[in-house]
Design an enzyme around this catalytic site. Structure first.
Site, PDB file in Angstrom:
ATOM      1  N   ASN A  14      96.355  69.364  58.575  1.00  0.00           N
ATOM      2  CA  ASN A  14      96.004  69.922  57.281  1.00  0.00           C
ATOM      3  C   ASN A  14      95.295  71.194  57.072  1.00  0.00           C
ATOM      4  O   ASN A  14      94.185  70.929  57.300  1.00  0.00           O
ATOM      5  CB  ASN A  14      95.543  68.845  56.382  1.00  0.00           C
ATOM      6  CG  ASN A  14      95.328  69.321  54.909  1.00  0.00           C
ATOM      7  OD1 ASN A  14      95.665  70.515  54.619  1.00  0.00           O
ATOM      8  ND2 ASN A  14      94.377  68.729  54.219  1.00  0.00           N
ATOM      9  N   TRP A  15      96.359  72.348  57.254  1.00  0.00           N
ATOM     10  CA  TRP A  15      95.255  73.655  57.460  1.00  0.00           C
ATOM     11  C   TRP A  15      94.351  73.869  55.964  1.00  0.00           C
ATOM     12  O   TRP A  15      93.755  74.980  56.164  1.00  0.00           O
ATOM     13  CB  TRP A  15      96.130  74.703  57.609  1.00  0.00           C
ATOM     14  CG  TRP A  15      96.909  74.455  59.120  1.00  0.00           C
ATOM     15  CD1 TRP A  15      96.690  73.505  60.092  1.00  0.00           C
ATOM     16  CD2 TRP A  15      98.018  75.255  59.768  1.00  0.00           C
ATOM     17  NE1 TRP A  15      97.333  73.455  61.240  1.00  0.00           N
ATOM     18  CE2 TRP A  15      98.261  74.646  60.966  1.00  0.00           C
ATOM     19  CE3 TRP A  15      98.431  76.626  59.335  1.00  0.00           C
ATOM     20  CZ2 TRP A  15      99.123  75.125  61.958  1.00  0.00           C
ATOM     21  CZ3 TRP A  15      99.605  77.115  60.372  1.00  0.00           C
ATOM     22  CH2 TRP A  15      99.961  76.354  61.591  1.00  0.00           C
ATOM     23  N   LYS A  16      94.867  73.303  55.022  1.00  0.00           N
ATOM     24  CA  LYS A  16      94.052  73.531  53.806  1.00  0.00           C
ATOM     25  C   LYS A  16      94.250  75.010  53.249  1.00  0.00           C
ATOM     26  O   LYS A  16      95.151  75.675  53.701  1.00  0.00           O
ATOM     27  CB  LYS A  16      92.596  73.126  53.843  1.00  0.00           C
ATOM     28  CG  LYS A  16      92.399  71.678  54.258  1.00  0.00           C
ATOM     29  CD  LYS A  16      90.960  71.020  54.230  1.00  0.00           C
ATOM     30  CE  LYS A  16      90.944  69.692  54.651  1.00  0.00           C
ATOM     31  NZ  LYS A  16      89.910  68.987  54.285  1.00  0.00           N
ATOM     32  N   HIS A 104      95.806  63.747  48.231  1.00  0.00           N
ATOM     33  CA  HIS A 104      94.507  64.073  49.409  1.00  0.00           C
ATOM     34  C   HIS A 104      93.454  63.798  48.432  1.00  0.00           C
ATOM     35  O   HIS A 104      93.562  64.470  47.079  1.00  0.00           O
ATOM     36  CB  HIS A 104      94.936  65.536  49.785  1.00  0.00           C
ATOM     37  CG  HIS A 104      93.888  65.755  50.732  1.00  0.00           C
ATOM     38  ND1 HIS A 104      92.469  66.147  50.338  1.00  0.00           N
ATOM     39  CD2 HIS A 104      93.886  65.545  52.168  1.00  0.00           C
ATOM     40  CE1 HIS A 104      92.107  66.281  51.665  1.00  0.00           C
ATOM     41  NE2 HIS A 104      92.610  66.182  52.515  1.00  0.00           N
ATOM     42  N   GLU A 106      90.930  65.953  47.999  1.00  0.00           N
ATOM     43  CA  GLU A 106      90.341  67.227  47.455  1.00  0.00           C
ATOM     44  C   GLU A 106      91.516  67.337  46.242  1.00  0.00           C
ATOM     45  O   GLU A 106      90.853  67.992  45.252  1.00  0.00           O
ATOM     46  CB  GLU A 106      90.844  68.453  48.363  1.00  0.00           C
ATOM     47  CG  GLU A 106      89.423  68.162  49.323  1.00  0.00           C
ATOM     48  CD  GLU A 106      89.971  68.831  50.664  1.00  0.00           C
ATOM     49  OE1 GLU A 106      90.628  69.404  51.034  1.00  0.00           O
ATOM     50  OE2 GLU A 106      88.954  68.293  51.767  1.00  0.00           O
ATOM     51  N   GLU A 176      91.917  57.794  54.133  1.00  0.00           N
ATOM     52  CA  GLU A 176      91.101  58.898  54.202  1.00  0.00           C
ATOM     53  C   GLU A 176      89.761  58.605  53.445  1.00  0.00           C
ATOM     54  O   GLU A 176      89.691  58.910  52.278  1.00  0.00           O
ATOM     55  CB  GLU A 176      91.670  60.373  53.960  1.00  0.00           C
ATOM     56  CG  GLU A 176      92.793  60.807  54.774  1.00  0.00           C
ATOM     57  CD  GLU A 176      92.876  62.105  54.889  1.00  0.00           C
ATOM     58  OE1 GLU A 176      92.661  62.848  55.822  1.00  0.00           O
ATOM     59  OE2 GLU A 176      92.976  63.027  53.731  1.00  0.00           O
ATOM     60  N   GLY A 182      85.574  66.387  56.431  1.00  0.00           N
ATOM     61  CA  GLY A 182      85.213  67.595  56.454  1.00  0.00           C
ATOM     62  C   GLY A 182      83.521  67.354  56.682  1.00  0.00           C
ATOM     63  O   GLY A 182      82.743  68.342  56.477  1.00  0.00           O
ATOM     64  N   SER A 222      87.278  63.591  59.708  1.00  0.00           N
ATOM     65  CA  SER A 222      86.421  64.118  60.919  1.00  0.00           C
ATOM     66  C   SER A 222      87.168  63.398  62.117  1.00  0.00           C
ATOM     67  O   SER A 222      86.186  63.183  63.073  1.00  0.00           O
ATOM     68  CB  SER A 222      84.946  63.686  60.734  1.00  0.00           C
ATOM     69  OG  SER A 222      84.361  64.637  59.514  1.00  0.00           O
ATOM     70  N   GLY A 243      92.003  67.800  59.501  1.00  0.00           N
ATOM     71  CA  GLY A 243      91.610  68.850  58.709  1.00  0.00           C
ATOM     72  C   GLY A 243      90.909  69.965  59.717  1.00  0.00           C
ATOM     73  O   GLY A 243      91.765  70.522  60.480  1.00  0.00           O
ATOM     74  N   GLY A 244      89.775  70.200  59.790  1.00  0.00           N
ATOM     75  CA  GLY A 244      89.025  70.947  60.663  1.00  0.00           C
ATOM     76  C   GLY A 244      89.522  71.134  62.195  1.00  0.00           C
ATOM     77  O   GLY A 244      89.769  72.341  62.338  1.00  0.00           O
TER      78      GLY A 244
HETATM   79  C1  PEP Z   1      91.571  66.231  55.627  1.00  0.00           C
HETATM   80  O1  PEP Z   1      91.514  67.029  55.066  1.00  0.00           O
HETATM   81  O2  PEP Z   1      92.616  65.421  55.482  1.00  0.00           O
HETATM   82  C2  PEP Z   1      90.410  65.906  56.856  1.00  0.00           C
HETATM   83  C3  PEP Z   1      90.734  64.693  57.482  1.00  0.00           C
HETATM   84  O3  PEP Z   1      89.750  66.694  57.077  1.00  0.00           O
HETATM   85  P1  PEP Z   1      88.816  66.791  58.269  1.00  0.00           P
HETATM   86  O4  PEP Z   1      89.390  66.269  59.451  1.00  0.00           O
HETATM   87  O5  PEP Z   1      88.325  67.920  58.463  1.00  0.00           O
HETATM   88  O6  PEP Z   1      87.504  65.547  58.133  1.00  0.00           O
END
Ligand code: PEP
Length: 260
Positions: A14-16, A104, A106, A176, A182, A222, A243-244
């Site tokens: 997920n490049w957000k 998600h 967010e 999640e 994040g 994470s 994500g990251g």
């Molecule tokens: C996400 O945005 O779905 C996510 C899991 O982010 P991160 O890996 O940065 O925690």
């Protein structure tokens, strides 16, 4: 002991709201070069670029003959009409999208999407012929209040309302925990496994055991190459939503390797 049902791992990146055109295309190209057919035969990989670059990423992957799928981070529930700023599922499909992320955290907690909207988007995506990742997860205060399972199964029940057994084969669930997204804090493999078991039991309750055994449940929060193997080794963790660490080819490839 019965054999663990085989579920092909699914890893999502997920490049957000990150990476402009050149960087998005370059990352897609680098991933296509790294993930040969043996890799994508063993692991389903989906990347989720920002809306403006979906077509560009899709054509980079297509030109390289890659089996990496392109996903969208969102899509609207209505098929067309006066919905300024929104993008329909069929428009996403038009530019090469195969999967849509709904629910998600967010979008739930920053943008304010309700369970009803999440469910409407999920149905719109399925109706358009797209696969779906449905994300659920508890906030820190909910975990501390002992409500983790209540929140997850509630979001699951609303999110999957009206879905048929057949449609469940096109849905991946992402667990999640919001406090882990994040933040660098990861659920322990044991805690994640426990939450996944409860989610799978809830799917068995809503559908049946065969559907529950078949559905893939990703962990997200994470996940990094350093912790991916321990998480993915858990019997009910069938992949990750990243994500990251999905923004760097080496890190993302490390996680996909751990899933193989
Ligand atoms: C996400 O945005 O779905 C996510 C899991 O982010 P991160 O890996 O940065 O925690």
């Amino acid at each position: 002991m019965p054999d663990r049902p085989h579920r092909k791992p699914h890893i999502g990146g997920n490049w957000k709201m990150n990476l402009h055109h050149q960087d998005a295309a370059a990352l897609a190209g680098a991933l296509a070069d790294r993930f040969d057919a043996a890799t994508t035969d063993a692991v389903d990989v989906t990347v989720f670029p920002a809306f403006p670059y979906l077509a560009a990423v899709s054509s980079v992957l297509c030109e390289k003959g890659s089996q990496i799928a392109v996903g969208a981070q969102d899509g609207y529930a209505e098929p067309n009409g006066a919905f300024t700023g929104e993008v329909s599922m069929s428009m996403l499909k038009d530019v090469g999208v195969r999967c849509v992320l709904v629910g998600h955290s967010e979008r739930r907690h920053v943008i304010g999407e309700t369970d009803e909207l999440v469910n409407a988007k999920l149905h719109a995506a399925l109706d358009a012929g797209l696969d779906v990742i449905l994300a659920v997860g508890e906030k820190l205060e909910q975990r501390e209040a002992g409500k983790t399972d209540y929140i997850n199964t509630g979001q699951l029940g609303y999110g999957l309302a009206g879905v048929t057994d057949e449609q469940m084969s096109r849905i991946t669930i992402a667990y999640e925990p919001v406090w882990a997204i994040g933040t660098g804090k990861t659920a322990t493999p044991d805690d994640a496994q426990k939450a996944h078991v409860v989610i799978r039991q809830a799917v068995a309750f809503m559908f049946d055991q065969a559907v529950a055994d078949g559905v893939r449940i990703q962990y997200g929060g994470s996940m990094k190459p350093a912790n991916a193997r321990d998480l993915l080794d858990q019997p009910d963790i069938d992949g990750g939503l990243i994500g990251g660490a999905s923004l760097k080819a080496d890190d993302f490839a490390g996680i996909v390797d751990a899933a193989k």
